[in-house]
Scaffold this motif. Structure first.
Motif, PDB file in Angstrom:
ATOM      1  N   ILE A   1       0.847  -1.203   0.000  1.00  0.00           N
ATOM      2  CA  ILE A   1       0.000   0.000   0.000  1.00  0.00           C
ATOM      3  C   ILE A   1       0.877   1.246   0.000  1.00  0.00           C
ATOM      4  O   ILE A   1       0.651   2.176  -0.780  1.00  0.00           O
ATOM      5  CB  ILE A   1      -0.944   0.003   1.222  1.00  0.00           C
ATOM      6  CG1 ILE A   1      -1.956  -1.127   1.133  1.00  0.00           C
ATOM      7  CG2 ILE A   1      -1.635   1.345   1.387  1.00  0.00           C
ATOM      8  CD1 ILE A   1      -3.018  -0.950   0.085  1.00  0.00           C
ATOM      9  N   PHE A   2       1.892   1.277   0.867  1.00  0.00           N
ATOM     10  CA  PHE A   2       2.754   2.455   0.933  1.00  0.00           C
ATOM     11  C   PHE A   2       3.583   2.629  -0.337  1.00  0.00           C
ATOM     12  O   PHE A   2       3.849   3.753  -0.760  1.00  0.00           O
ATOM     13  CB  PHE A   2       3.642   2.415   2.173  1.00  0.00           C
ATOM     14  CG  PHE A   2       2.919   2.816   3.424  1.00  0.00           C
ATOM     15  CD1 PHE A   2       2.280   4.047   3.505  1.00  0.00           C
ATOM     16  CD2 PHE A   2       2.866   1.977   4.520  1.00  0.00           C
ATOM     17  CE1 PHE A   2       1.599   4.423   4.645  1.00  0.00           C
ATOM     18  CE2 PHE A   2       2.190   2.347   5.665  1.00  0.00           C
ATOM     19  CZ  PHE A   2       1.555   3.570   5.728  1.00  0.00           C
ATOM     20  N   LEU A   3       3.977   1.531  -0.956  1.00  0.00           N
ATOM     21  CA  LEU A   3       4.691   1.627  -2.226  1.00  0.00           C
ATOM     22  C   LEU A   3       3.799   2.266  -3.296  1.00  0.00           C
ATOM     23  O   LEU A   3       4.210   3.200  -3.999  1.00  0.00           O
ATOM     24  CB  LEU A   3       5.159   0.239  -2.674  1.00  0.00           C
ATOM     25  CG  LEU A   3       5.884   0.184  -4.018  1.00  0.00           C
ATOM     26  CD1 LEU A   3       7.205   0.941  -3.932  1.00  0.00           C
ATOM     27  CD2 LEU A   3       6.128  -1.252  -4.433  1.00  0.00           C
ATOM     28  N   LEU A   4       2.568   1.779  -3.392  1.00  0.00           N
ATOM     29  CA  LEU A   4       1.637   2.360  -4.359  1.00  0.00           C
ATOM     30  C   LEU A   4       1.324   3.820  -4.036  1.00  0.00           C
ATOM     31  O   LEU A   4       1.204   4.651  -4.940  1.00  0.00           O
ATOM     32  CB  LEU A   4       0.347   1.538  -4.402  1.00  0.00           C
ATOM     33  CG  LEU A   4       0.479   0.158  -5.042  1.00  0.00           C
ATOM     34  CD1 LEU A   4      -0.807  -0.639  -4.856  1.00  0.00           C
ATOM     35  CD2 LEU A   4       0.830   0.271  -6.508  1.00  0.00           C
ATOM     36  N   LEU A   5       1.201   4.135  -2.754  1.00  0.00           N
ATOM     37  CA  LEU A   5       0.946   5.520  -2.358  1.00  0.00           C
ATOM     38  C   LEU A   5       2.099   6.429  -2.760  1.00  0.00           C
ATOM     39  O   LEU A   5       1.880   7.543  -3.245  1.00  0.00           O
ATOM     40  CB  LEU A   5       0.727   5.617  -0.848  1.00  0.00           C
ATOM     41  CG  LEU A   5      -0.599   5.125  -0.331  1.00  0.00           C
ATOM     42  CD1 LEU A   5      -0.634   5.212   1.186  1.00  0.00           C
ATOM     43  CD2 LEU A   5      -1.737   5.918  -0.919  1.00  0.00           C
ATOM     44  N   GLY A   6       3.310   5.963  -2.531  1.00  0.00           N
ATOM     45  CA  GLY A   6       4.479   6.755  -2.915  1.00  0.00           C
ATOM     46  C   GLY A   6       4.513   7.021  -4.408  1.00  0.00           C
ATOM     47  O   GLY A   6       4.772   8.150  -4.854  1.00  0.00           O
ATOM     48  N   LEU A   7       4.242   5.988  -5.194  1.00  0.00           N
ATOM     49  CA  LEU A   7       4.224   6.152  -6.646  1.00  0.00           C
ATOM     50  C   LEU A   7       3.106   7.096  -7.080  1.00  0.00           C
ATOM     51  O   LEU A   7       3.305   7.968  -7.932  1.00  0.00           O
ATOM     52  CB  LEU A   7       4.074   4.789  -7.333  1.00  0.00           C
ATOM     53  CG  LEU A   7       5.265   3.835  -7.161  1.00  0.00           C
ATOM     54  CD1 LEU A   7       4.927   2.463  -7.733  1.00  0.00           C
ATOM     55  CD2 LEU A   7       6.507   4.410  -7.815  1.00  0.00           C
ATOM     56  N   MET A   8       1.931   6.921  -6.476  1.00  0.00           N
ATOM     57  CA  MET A   8       0.806   7.781  -6.826  1.00  0.00           C
ATOM     58  C   MET A   8       1.093   9.239  -6.439  1.00  0.00           C
ATOM     59  O   MET A   8       0.770  10.156  -7.186  1.00  0.00           O
ATOM     60  CB  MET A   8      -0.467   7.298  -6.135  1.00  0.00           C
ATOM     61  CG  MET A   8      -1.694   8.078  -6.504  1.00  0.00           C
ATOM     62  SD  MET A   8      -3.116   7.366  -5.653  1.00  0.00           S
ATOM     63  CE  MET A   8      -4.326   8.594  -6.011  1.00  0.00           C
TER      64      MET A   8
END
Length: 184
Positions: free
Chosen positions: A53-60
């Protein structure tokens, strides 16, 4: 010393639970071992959900400009913002607590409160993977009826919550989302 105080304040509930676990382990070793095992299993479960989730949040956060998010889900987005929030919430998997960092990112990007409420509501009640399972176990009519009722209730609830949230409280929510990102 200031860092320790800040750490203790931020994680006080976690530290209290660890302390209680240790006390139970000392007072009732068998029950304490059982509690420790359950706590460890829950911790491993969270580790399997939170990093992606945090990886996707960072990318987003880096790849999707604030203006784009505001255009499609901000205050002026209207029904298309609500639909997008509902779809994004419905096409997720994972426990509800994983939706809160996403909601905080949405707030930092300028998403309207009602669309954040819709997103969290959809995440909690209308996940597509769960709907597919529900169809096989409870039938299509039941699933469709529940889905439509959830759609209605989530939309009405989000609208009511946004309308009853004072301007000061809404600003506080947005400020907290920004503050949390600065504290990380």
């Amino acid at each position: 010393m200031e860092k320790i105080k800040k750490f203790a304040k931020r994680y006080r509930f976690f530290l209290i639970l660890v302390f209680i676990n240790i006390v139970v382990l000392i007072v009732q070793p068998e029950k304490g071992k059982e509690i420790a095992q359950l706590s460890f299993q829950n911790f491993l479960g969270m580790l399997s959900v939170i990093p992606p989730i945090f990886l996707l949040l960072g990318l987003m956060d880096v790849w999707v400009p604030k203006e784009t998010i505001m255009k499609y889900m901000g205050k002026g987005a209207g029904i298309k913002g609500a639909i997008l929030a509902f779809v994004l919430g419905s096409f997720t998997s994972g426990p509800l607590y994983a939706s809160f960092p996403v909601a905080a990112l949405f707030l930092r990007k300028g998403v309207s409160l009602s669309n954040v409420f819709i997103f969290v509501g959809a995440w909690s009640a209308t996940k597509i993977p769960m709907l597919l399972f529900e169809i096989t176990q409870l039938g299509g009519k039941f699933t469709l009826l529940r889905f439509v009722l959830n759609l209605f209730v989530i939309s009405i609830s989000a609208w009511i919550m946004e309308k009853t949230t004072s301007k000061e409280d809404a600003e506080m929510v947005y400020d907290l989302a920004f503050k949390e990102s600065e504290d990380q």
